[in-house]
Design an enzyme around this catalytic site. Sequence first.
Site, mmCIF file in Angstrom:
data_model
loop_
_atom_site.group_PDB
_atom_site.id
_atom_site.type_symbol
_atom_site.label_atom_id
_atom_site.label_comp_id
_atom_site.label_asym_id
_atom_site.label_seq_id
_atom_site.Cartn_x
_atom_site.Cartn_y
_atom_site.Cartn_z
ATOM 1 C CB CYS A 181 -0.920 0.005 1.206
ATOM 2 S SG CYS A 181 -1.724 -1.569 1.504
ATOM 3 C CG HIS A 321 -2.568 4.419 5.017
ATOM 4 N ND1 HIS A 321 -2.461 4.268 3.653
ATOM 5 C CD2 HIS A 321 -2.637 3.152 5.519
ATOM 6 C CE1 HIS A 321 -2.452 2.973 3.344
ATOM 7 N NE2 HIS A 321 -2.577 2.280 4.459
ATOM 8 C CD GLU A 332 -2.879 7.714 8.989
ATOM 9 O OE1 GLU A 332 -3.790 6.901 8.728
ATOM 10 O OE2 GLU A 332 -2.407 8.500 8.138
ATOM 11 C CE LYS A 353 -5.847 4.213 1.496
ATOM 12 N NZ LYS A 353 -5.011 5.380 1.859
ATOM 13 C CG HIS A 358 -6.647 0.537 0.705
ATOM 14 N ND1 HIS A 358 -5.672 1.121 -0.075
ATOM 15 C CD2 HIS A 358 -5.992 0.014 1.776
ATOM 16 C CE1 HIS A 358 -4.491 0.945 0.491
ATOM 17 N NE2 HIS A 358 -4.654 0.285 1.617
ATOM 18 C CG PHE A 417 0.218 -6.535 4.299
ATOM 19 C CD1 PHE A 417 -0.789 -6.688 5.214
ATOM 20 C CD2 PHE A 417 1.020 -7.618 3.988
ATOM 21 C CE1 PHE A 417 -1.016 -7.922 5.819
ATOM 22 C CE2 PHE A 417 0.802 -8.845 4.579
ATOM 23 C CZ PHE A 417 -0.217 -8.999 5.501
#
Lengths: 431, 405
Positions: A181, A321, A332, A353, A358, A417
Amino acid sequence: MSACANKRRRVVVTGYGMITPIGKDSGETFENARNGVSGIDIISSFETKGLPCRIGGQVSDSWLSGFEGKRLQGIEKCSSRGLKFMIAATSEAAAMARLDSIEDRAMIGVSLGYHGENPTVEDLVRLYRHAGGDGWDILGLTKEGAYSFFNFFRRKPDVAASILSILFDCRGAGFTVVSACAAGSQAIGEALGTIRAGKAEVMIAGGCESNLNFMGFVGFVLIRALAEKYSSPDKASRPFDRKRNGFVMSEGAGALVLESLEHAEARNAPIYGEVLGYGSSADAFRITDIHPKGDGAVFAMERALADAGLCAADIDYINAHGTSTLQNDQIETLAIKRVLGERAKLVPVSSNKSMTGHTIAGGGAIEAGLTIMGMNGSIVLPTINYEFPDPKCDLDYVPNEARPLEHAIALSNSFGFGGQNACLCLGKFHK
Amino acid sequence: MNEGVQNPSRPSSECVAITGLGAVCSLGNSVREIVEAFLRGKSASVEIPEFGCFAARVQNLSAITTDVSPQLARTMGKHLSLLMASVGEALGAASLDQAMFDPGDMGFFAGMGMVDYHVEDLLSAVLRSLKGDGEIDYDRFFLQGYREIYPLWPLGMLNNVAFCQASIHFGLRGENSVFCPHGDSGVRAVYEAACALGEGKAKIALAGGVSEEISPLSLARANLKGVIGPHAPAAFLGEAGAMMVLEPFANAVGRGASILGRILGFGFSFERSQDGRFASKQAISSAIGAALADAGLAPAGIDLVMLSSFNESELEAVREVFALQADRPVIVAAPYVVGDTLAAGPVLNAAIVLSISGDEKLASNLLLCSRGGDSKAFTIGRVLINGISCEGGCGSMIIEGANAG
């Protein structure tokens, strides 16, 4: 060796483009995002009966038809869906940047975040027929077309960068970044470094992905990463909301044209923004979990600030994110607090998102483009579906409605990831 | 040694030093083992009858201990062990351990060859869904069969997962990136590491690459692409992992590290050949020319060229750039003994060439341009190392041995 020099060479954005579940191009995507439109719906592109999650952010096939006709003659069979998105996004960005007018093509490169195409269920059936106890009947497999030349082509991430280089006649450095990602943001960050070091004057940089197929989707279903509880598809992606329960898979692409300031000025190119800094890091914690204190995210943000020669007090906005998973959004938030300190609650933070879903490697590039458009339009895009505050997520997430706000410097986060993290520091262009 | 230098050499203090090397390939599981076998010029490739080709596998790698489940480790496949072995050796050779550096200051950059999912992770879903006549019952597959799929199978398709596991194992938390999958990505990794050091974003950086695992899928892919097979009858795939430790020269001197070499320059380009099977000769020449310019060198300043591939275009490009009027540069084609090691190739070549001592001789079958007899001894001076992709990407880097004039 020039790698040690030219660090302060300014790198500007002379074009951007995107294709997302909420728009066929950047203008439509931004306008829909400004209005809080969700691109999430019931998946129609593959069979989802029996799956606990049946929603996603699909890009309309009709948006691709023009590009398939114009651009893909001769390479249609080896072009993955993700690559087709990237061609669409790059076409828009290249037109904005008037890329065709540049004569020295050896100084134009491509930096792409992408992971290639997944196998299909039909591939599995064919593989089964050719997997015996004594090994593989590879000739039979190949003859039947189970893994034909074009399947291999679509599976390899670098083929997409290669085709992009050919289509847009880029003969400079070309490379593919594969950091999950974080790949789209890392591709932009690596392109920034390439231009700063004088290895290119112009770079097409961005990312693309299409995992809305059974095999691409089912892996995330099985690890329970996707949102399974939602009242309606458009409510499922709800970053930072207390009732979030997973991310929503979507597809799309984003592209930026990055250029050295002197090169852009010399050819009177339009300038839409500036990439001020880039930072990356590794959690080095666990493959399947984020560092619980957000160390990796903190390092990436701090390094992007340091690279830009800025401090936390200079940040006006953070494009998070913000995946809508329990773990990411909480950590986050913690990381942003560690970086911004007392200012954390004063700085708007929002997640695109919530509307686009995503797009994996596409996310960082799409979000960088939207951030630049927001700065130029003095609009901070919202986090939609923010209804139930989570005490562990207590920042200003720009809930549900876009906000008019003059802002000039932003961070854009992407966390991958496996624990690879990237942060871009973007700025409104000032001479 | 100053012949061919266009610009006065930069002081060493401004350059990036190589202070550690680690590698595994079919010739051995350490740099020294590899060099000793390499000098004999004997390939460790074996025939793979079912594919009608040869391949060079890494053998007898020590078991890697990680904190992940055996099944997850298996998903990462040989990528993990190739990477971990080479990182471990490189850090050891540089006399670095985790207590000596802040993990956040340690950059990590790699080119990673293609990874492939394990078909057996998926096929049980098909088996569970078969009808009596052997055909698949799609209703059964979509409603139940899919649950037989190993949940983490997609990790087997992500080139960065083994890289992330190595970051965890060695505590590397600094600037990083993963590129894929051919030789050019190995050069790109070294370049990014050098940039990170040059810009002060890292104090130490690991850079290198890992090949593909020899498997039915990788062999089929290489065959279909023409990397091996009828279009490249002499070519074969090789497994390898190779990493180097890089530091700013002054830092390396300051901590008393052994300096094995230094980085002088890089060049990159892109263009596919007309037949689509390799980079064009012009693109390869362009990358070499850019690396020479970056290093401030004329072609005559290069003592040795390490080729990336079996491809004739690469050799032609080298011949063209260097004019080859005398017995230099020496041209060495390591793929003839280690195979096409893809992303691992450039740093594997660097590890080999920087570890050959002055009195050792290269076997004649490795030399593509030598008028000096059957075998050749040489001083490691300035070395051009190529990393070329069959998709058209070209990377070249120039390094210099520590004892070069």
